[in-house]
Design a protein around this motif. Structure first.
Motif, PDB file in Angstrom:
ATOM      1  N   ASP A  57       0.811  -1.208   0.000  1.00  0.00           N
ATOM      2  CA  ASP A  57       0.000   0.000   0.000  1.00  0.00           C
ATOM      3  C   ASP A  57       0.848   1.263   0.000  1.00  0.00           C
ATOM      4  O   ASP A  57       0.453   2.288  -0.528  1.00  0.00           O
ATOM      5  CB  ASP A  57      -0.844   0.033   1.296  1.00  0.00           C
ATOM      6  N   ARG A  58       1.995   1.151   0.637  1.00  0.00           N
ATOM      7  CA  ARG A  58       2.802   2.349   0.867  1.00  0.00           C
ATOM      8  C   ARG A  58       3.924   2.477  -0.148  1.00  0.00           C
ATOM      9  O   ARG A  58       4.741   1.570  -0.314  1.00  0.00           O
ATOM     10  CB  ARG A  58       3.420   2.260   2.275  1.00  0.00           C
ATOM     11  N   ARG A 118       2.261  -1.268   9.603  1.00  0.00           N
ATOM     12  CA  ARG A 118       2.868  -0.210   8.790  1.00  0.00           C
ATOM     13  C   ARG A 118       3.615   0.788   9.673  1.00  0.00           C
ATOM     14  O   ARG A 118       4.729   1.204   9.362  1.00  0.00           O
ATOM     15  CB  ARG A 118       1.783   0.493   7.972  1.00  0.00           C
TER      16      ARG A 118
END
Lengths: 216, 216
Positions: B27-28, B116
């Motif tokens: 996602d990052r 995360r």
DNA sequence: GTTTCAATAGGTAGAAATACCTATTTTGAG
DNA sequence: CTCAAAATAGGTATTTCTACCTATTGAAAC
């Protein structure tokens, strides 16, 4: 009374002690020591050719000890009188020997007169008891550990209690077997069922169970 | 801030879980999963050719587990950041991992955002703690059993107390070794000195000693 | 009289504990 | 700094325990 003399065999691995015994008994014209042996094996070899009426049998011997010999005597010569001799005054031992069919029991530090009396009585009446023997028999041979009051755990048999109690005295299975005059495998069997009943993983769990339930 | 992305390796034998992790991290844009491995051995093989900044390491793995891998990483790659992953929330384990030089610690049921955050913080600050980690470290990793008040027996060290306590919980030496992250031989050494100090013949005696002295 | 259980005991295997060693590293006291 | 104790860990050998079996006997229960 000019009965024929009592024919005696002496079985003891300690030759000096055996000599002493022979001296004590030779005093009496109505006793006759036919032969001596170092152990049960030797005893049986000579017994085949030299019959005796009574045998004085040491409990502690190498090769074939007194207990083993007594068992064999009762199988093959049911009428032979046996006086067991030992150093150790153990209720458990006395009870076991009597159960195996001994006719008398004497401690090794008994004085000579008692030995003579014992031989005479066993020869005549077939049995001789000292006070400690009857006490031992009264107690059933041992102070059986029993389930404490208010015990609500799984049902543990008397024998198992006995084994559990000895385990908690830091004895190994083999040692317990010797004390109870049973096979080490049997002790292991009792231990196994104890572990099953209490849910213990091992000896440690069993000990903790005993402590928790006031058995020790 | 357009820093270069954090290069990440994922080491976990559960491929599905690893996949999930990869999804969460992909996602990052500032994270980049360089490679994945099933165990520590595979990880080192790939690390030689594909350097990474951070590795997320499962504790429970066959072949070469997370602890062994972490130890080796600290020998050969002191600057590599390591986040340890595990199912079990054990103070003892957390303490041990931190002592071995882990940079972070996460439970497998943590939510994605925390993962995360952990990667980000470890990447930037070199360390990430959850509350349970600091608690574990505060407690010294474990509730050390200590000698009860009024104890006057032989001097038993803290480590020995710890071993004794675990013995009384029905653990074998091997199991105790695993719990304390030491060799079974060392546990045996402690046990030996405990037996010497208390005069116990065996484990049973040791347990009884512990009971008598209020250690359990 | 059959069934069930306790006690007895043997076989085999493997795991754990015990008894001896030695040796290194760390830590705290003097 | 040095010394001693504690914690660490390995080697080897033996004993004990544990986990599976099977089997017989005697006594109590039904």
């Amino acid at each position: 009374m000019s009965n024929p003399p009592i024919r005696i065999a002496l079985v003891d691995d300690q030759k000096l002690f055996r000599g002493g015994l022979k001296m004590i008994l030779s005093d009496r014209p109505d006793f006759r020591v036919i032969f001596e042996a170092d152990n049960g094996k030797q005893f049986f070899e000579r017994l085949a050719f030299e019959p005796v009426d009574l045998v004085i049998l040491d409990v502690e011997m190498p090769v074939m000890d007194g207990i083993e010999t007594l068992e064999k005597i009762r199988e093959t010569h049911p009428d032979l009188r046996v006086i067991m001799l030992t150093m150790h005054d153990s209720d458990r031992l006395i009870n076991h020997l009597m159960q195996l069919g001994a006719n008398g029991f004497l401690l090794k530090d008994e004085n000579p007169e008692i030995v003579r009396t014992a031989v005479e009585r066993v020869g005549q009446e077939g049995i001789f008891f000292r006070d400690y023997v009857s006490k031992a028999l009264l107690k059933g041979g041992r102070q059986k550990p029993s389930k404490p009051d208010g015990y609500f755990g799984p049902n543990i048999s008397e024998r198992e209690m006995e084994v559990l109690s000895l385990i908690c005295q830091e004895y190994t299975s083999k040692e317990i077997a010797e004390k109870l005059y049973i096979s080490a495998r049997t002790v292991e069997g009792h231990r196994r069922s104890l572990q099953d009943k209490t849910g213990a993983r091992n000896l440690v769990g069993l000990v903790l169970y005993a402590v928790k339930n006031g058995i020790v």
